[in-house]
Write an enzyme that holds these catalytic residues in place. Structure first.
Site, PDB file in Angstrom:
ATOM      1  N   SER A 175       0.707  -1.146   0.064  1.00 38.03           N
ATOM      2  CA  SER A 175       0.056   0.051   0.048  1.00 38.03           C
ATOM      3  C   SER A 175       0.944   1.447  -0.122  1.00 38.03           C
ATOM      4  O   SER A 175       0.327   2.287  -0.642  1.00 38.03           O
ATOM      5  CB  SER A 175      -1.035   0.080   1.303  1.00 38.03           C
ATOM      6  N   HIS A 208       1.785   4.777   4.190  1.00 38.21           N
ATOM      7  CA  HIS A 208       0.877   5.490   3.078  1.00 38.21           C
ATOM      8  C   HIS A 208       1.160   6.739   2.847  1.00 38.21           C
ATOM      9  O   HIS A 208       1.443   7.339   1.845  1.00 38.21           O
ATOM     10  CB  HIS A 208      -0.655   5.326   3.818  1.00 38.21           C
TER      11      HIS A 208
END
Length: 291
Positions: free
Chosen positions: A215, A268
């Site tokens: 991610s 992230h």
């Protein structure tokens, strides 16, 4: 004397061939026809006509040859012959991913690692790939661990979510800017996002940091495509605003700690910043080369 060479209905194809002709020392430019529905390549010197026609025939046989994209990149006018709208189905996105070498390689590695973990091999895989604190890495020099966590996923939802975004965004970057560019974005964003997350994760006994997933890289790809679509729209990269909004809201929800899963928020955020920064650097570099 300006000599017409060939006309295309698609502006991208005309610019792709014109840039390659320039890279071969043949003066060429693209002009819109009087009817306005075609784009004509015009040669600056009639003496180049025969060589230009040979190059044109080769281009028509294989317009997706990477050498044409490379020539366009060198002239700061990267274009793509592949439409990248948001109307693609999941099946078509995954087909594009599996026919893009770098995108497919990372996808397959992630799937294989996850499949092996389902057969009881998660512990030995994690012991070799998981991140460790930088202080420990400075001692043992196991630097592959700054990339390794990107290949580890903890659930079917985790891996499907990440690989769908990787397949869509990775294939778009690879088909437009080439394998080397996607590899560069992947490596840099994996390193920065994993190192960033390492500062916010408590180590397990033995020194392993219990986080993983693609991610951080996915957020980097989103930022990269988003900013290049804004800074260099002529290059052909794009991402729907709805997807940008969804991913940014998902990022905020992670920090709010209202989701049912543990989020690697630092990974992230650092990934997103890395992708945007790489796009800005690339855009500035292209402007300097073209200037």
């Amino acid at each position: 004397m300006n000599t017409p060479l060939i006309a295309f209905r698609r502006e991208g194809a005309a610019h792709l061939l014109a840039n390659y002709l320039k890279s071969q020392g043949i003066g060429a430019k693209v002009e819109r026809t009087s009817a306005g529905d075609e784009y004509m390549i015009v040669l600056a010197n009639d003496d180049d006509a025969l060589r230009a026609r040979d190059i044109t025939e080769a281009f028509l046989r294989n317009p997706n040859d990477p050498k044409y994209q490379q020539a366009a990149w060198q002239h700061g006018q990267q274009v793509t012959l592949t439409p990248t709208g948001s109307g693609m189905s999941i099946a078509s996105m995954m087909k594009n991913a599996m026919t893009s070498p770098m995108t497919a390689t990372v996808l397959v590695i992630c799937v294989v690692v996850y499949a092996l973990s389902l057969f009881g091999l998660f512990a030995p895989i994690a012991s070799e790939l998981m991140m460790q604190p930088l202080s420990l890495l400075m001692e043992n020099h196991e630097w592959w661990r700054v990339i390794g966590p990107a290949f580890i996923h903890f659930s079917i939802l985790h891996i499907v979510f990440n690989l769908l975004w990787w397949g869509m965004l990775g294939a778009q970057i690879e088909r437009t800017l080439g394998v080397s560019m996607l590899m560069l974005v992947f490596v840099i964003s994996a390193i920065t996002s994993n190192i960033g997350q390492s500062f916010f994760t408590e180590p397990l006994p033995g020194g392993l940091l219990p986080f993983g997933g693609l991610s951080g890289v996915v957020y980097a790809l989103m930022g990269f495509v988003w900013w290049l679509g804004w800074l260099k729209p002529q290059w052909g990269l794009s991402i729907p605003r709805g997807i940008i909004g969804f991913m940014l809201v998902w990022l905020v929800l992670g920090y709010a700690d209202v989701l049912w899963v543990n989020m690697a928020n630092a990974a992230h955020t650092v990934g997103l910043i890395t992708g945007c920064a790489l796009a800005a650097i690339l855009s500035i570099g292209a402007d300097k080369r073209a200037g």
